[in-house]
Design a protein around this motif. Structure first.
Motif, PDB file in Angstrom:
ATOM      1  N   ILE A 146     -33.186 -26.849   9.020  1.00  0.00           N
ATOM      2  CA  ILE A 146     -34.493 -26.340   8.552  1.00  0.00           C
ATOM      3  C   ILE A 146     -34.609 -25.328   7.853  1.00  0.00           C
ATOM      4  N   GLY A 147     -34.023 -24.221   8.494  1.00  0.00           N
ATOM      5  CA  GLY A 147     -34.056 -22.880   7.979  1.00  0.00           C
ATOM      6  C   GLY A 147     -33.420 -22.938   6.578  1.00  0.00           C
ATOM      7  N   VAL A 148     -32.307 -23.724   6.339  1.00  0.00           N
ATOM      8  CA  VAL A 148     -31.738 -23.749   4.867  1.00  0.00           C
ATOM      9  C   VAL A 148     -32.786 -24.601   4.098  1.00  0.00           C
ATOM     10  N   VAL A 149     -33.294 -25.502   4.445  1.00  0.00           N
ATOM     11  CA  VAL A 149     -34.356 -26.306   3.638  1.00  0.00           C
ATOM     12  C   VAL A 149     -35.598 -25.178   3.264  1.00  0.00           C
ATOM     13  N   TRP A 150     -36.157 -24.435   4.380  1.00  0.00           N
ATOM     14  CA  TRP A 150     -37.034 -23.409   3.897  1.00  0.00           C
ATOM     15  C   TRP A 150     -36.614 -22.394   2.876  1.00  0.00           C
ATOM     16  N   GLU A 151     -35.231 -21.853   3.249  1.00  0.00           N
ATOM     17  CA  GLU A 151     -34.912 -20.884   2.138  1.00  0.00           C
ATOM     18  C   GLU A 151     -34.734 -21.489   0.618  1.00  0.00           C
TER      19      GLU A 151
END
Length: 218
Positions: A146-151
């Motif tokens: 999810i963090g990668v998607v947000w970035e």
């Protein structure tokens, strides 16, 4: 264990004042932005207000089990991260605020991933038998994903809207490290809890208890 006592734990006049006061503060800020004709901030503030209503909608519209303490925590998290962080420019005024927010999001996403797989693991008709180590590993990877998607969203916003959410590749990597650290904290705690207690608090059996109660009330 009395389900009502869990659902209404920490529900008193002070926590209710905080619960509704955060939303009132957001609406007041929207009025200030409208007075200043900052319509982009008005739209953003309204979106934040809608997000704070999401837990209540899930709870009362879709009968999603959500104790008051967790509901308050979610509303507070949205207020601190999005409203204070973006709209009140805490990112500019407070050092490492961005990393603090990512660490918090790692905690929240870690809990989400842990409970998601743990719940599936406890369902008799799914026939899963996952070890505490695997469940904990999934929680970390879920948070990082999810963090990668947000970035990626931040990168797209910078490219398309000429924003400056991402300062550098190093900043992005430190954000992901903060996400992973928060998730790792949750995973380690959850691992030892599953290893020693076999069950987590708010297990699917408790979920079903509330569903039966809601059904009988219809």
């Amino acid at each position: 264990m009395n389900p009502d006592s869990i659902s209404d734990a920490y529900r008193n006049r002070w926590t209710l004042f905080l619960y509704y006061g955060l939303r009132v503060a957001i609406l007041i800020a929207a009025g200030v932005f409208a007075f200043e004709q900052d319509w982009a901030s008005v739209a953003s503030t309204f979106l934040v207000f809608v997000l704070t209503l999401t837990p209540s909608v899930l709870k009362y519209r879709y009968r999603f089990y959500l104790p008051f303490a967790l509901d308050l925590g979610i509303v507070g998290f949205i207020f601190v991260t999005i409203f204070l962080g973006y709209l009140a420019n805490f990112y500019d005024y407070i050092p490492l605020w961005d990393k603090f927010v990512h660490f918090q999001s790692g905690l929240i996403l870690g809990v989400t991933g842990f409970v998601l797989v743990y719940t599936l693991n406890e369902q008799e008709y799914i026939h899963l038998d996952l070890s505490p180590g695997f469940v904990s590993f999934f929680a970390v990877t879920f948070s990082l994903a999810i963090g990668v998607v947000w970035e990626a969203v931040e990168f797209a916003a910078d490219a398309l809207l000429s924003l400056s959410w991402q300062n550098s590749n190093a900043d992005t990597m430190w954000d992901l490290i903060a996400d992973g650290t928060g998730a790792l904290v949750v995973s380690v705690i959850g691992y030892f809890w599953m290893h020693r207690q076999s069950r987590l608090p708010f297990t699917p059996r408790l979920f079903r208890l509330f569903r039966k109660k809601d059904t009988s009330a219809l």
